[in-house]
Design an enzyme around this catalytic site. Structure first.
Site, PDB file in Angstrom:
ATOM      1  CG  ASP A 288     -27.058  72.218  15.671  1.00  0.00           C
ATOM      2  OD1 ASP A 288     -27.717  72.574  14.681  1.00  0.00           O
ATOM      3  OD2 ASP A 288     -25.910  72.650  15.919  1.00  0.00           O
TER       4      ASP A 288
ATOM      5  NE  ARG B 156     -23.555  73.262  14.538  1.00  0.00           N
ATOM      6  CZ  ARG B 156     -23.678  73.157  13.228  1.00  0.00           C
ATOM      7  NH1 ARG B 156     -22.727  72.576  12.512  1.00  0.00           N
ATOM      8  NH2 ARG B 156     -24.745  73.629  12.616  1.00  0.00           N
TER       9      ARG B 156
END
Length: 238
Positions: A40, A174
């Site tokens: 990310d 996440r």
């Protein structure tokens, strides 16, 4: 002579994996390059960049076990599951204990099904999900089977929890952070993440973009040749 091999880059924050590849291409003056496993934009750590004929190693590198260290914030849920998103729910965490957190983490150790988040590069009818998510569109996704080898608590300063995860490719940390929050009944989001290992490559041996700019010789020597990577992968299997 071109450059062929794998660069173990310590990706800085605020940079997509693709942007990191483009910067390495410019520094090393190579035309053909790609990365072996997305990070990310806000995540840091090991990003394996395959250069020249090293792109043939993509699949073997992506298949390797990953290790991450991260921080989750209990009691705050966001729409992106990380610190970039909008807060959609908050909850009291004053009654939660470290033992409860360890117990919740253990629910996710082993082979599990994980749903890719809407804010991800997974594609739906040719379009990345994050582009749909930005327009407020949510679509049905297929869960993926992943393997979590271990989850270890490194620091518990509620609502902040620092942890280490060893897992298979395709794992969204996440999502794991948010799922742990759901299991505890208070919600959570991932506030920080570093990939400390990808297969045979560790963060201790990773190079920064700044270090690659020192000299052209240093940058070339930072690339692990294809034969050496093959040997490393072979030793890992035996």
């Amino acid at each position: 002579m071109g450059i062929h091999g794998v660069l173990n880059l310590n990706k800085p924050p605020k940079l997509t994996s693709r942007q990191a590849v483009d910067r390495v291409k410019r520094i090393l003056d190579v035309k053909k390059a790609g990365h072996g496993g997305t990070l990310d934009p806000d995540a840091t750590g090991v990003l394996l960049i395959c250069l020249g004929d090293g792109t043939k190693l993509f699949e073997a590198l992506q298949a390797g076990t990953k290790e991450y260290e991260g921080t989750l914030i209990l009691g705050v849920t966001t729409d992106t599951l990380d610190a970039n998103g909008q807060i959609i729910k908050t909850a009291d965490t004053s009654q939660i204990t470290a033992d409860q957190i360890r117990s919740a983490c253990q629910q996710f150790v082993g082979e599990i099904e994980q749903m890719p988040p809407m804010f991800s590069a997974v594609k739906h009818k040719g379009k990345p999900l994050y582009k749909l998510a930005r327009r407020g569109i949510e679509v049905e996704r297929r869960s993926r089977r992943i393997f979590i080898e271990s989850i270890e608590l490194l620091l518990c300063n509620i609502p902040e929890v620092r942890f280490r995860v060893v897992c298979s490719k395709g794992t969204y940390i996440r999502v794991l952070a948010a799922d742990i929050g759901t299991a505890l009944g208070c919600g959570a989001h991932l506030s920080e993440l570093t990939r400390t290992r990808s297969g045979v490559f560790k963060i201790e041996g990773a190079h920064t973009l700044d270090s690659l700019k020192r000299t052209p010789e240093f940058a070339r020597e930072a690339v692990t040749p294809i034969d050496a990577v093959d040997d490393m992968l072979h030793r890992q299997l035996h």
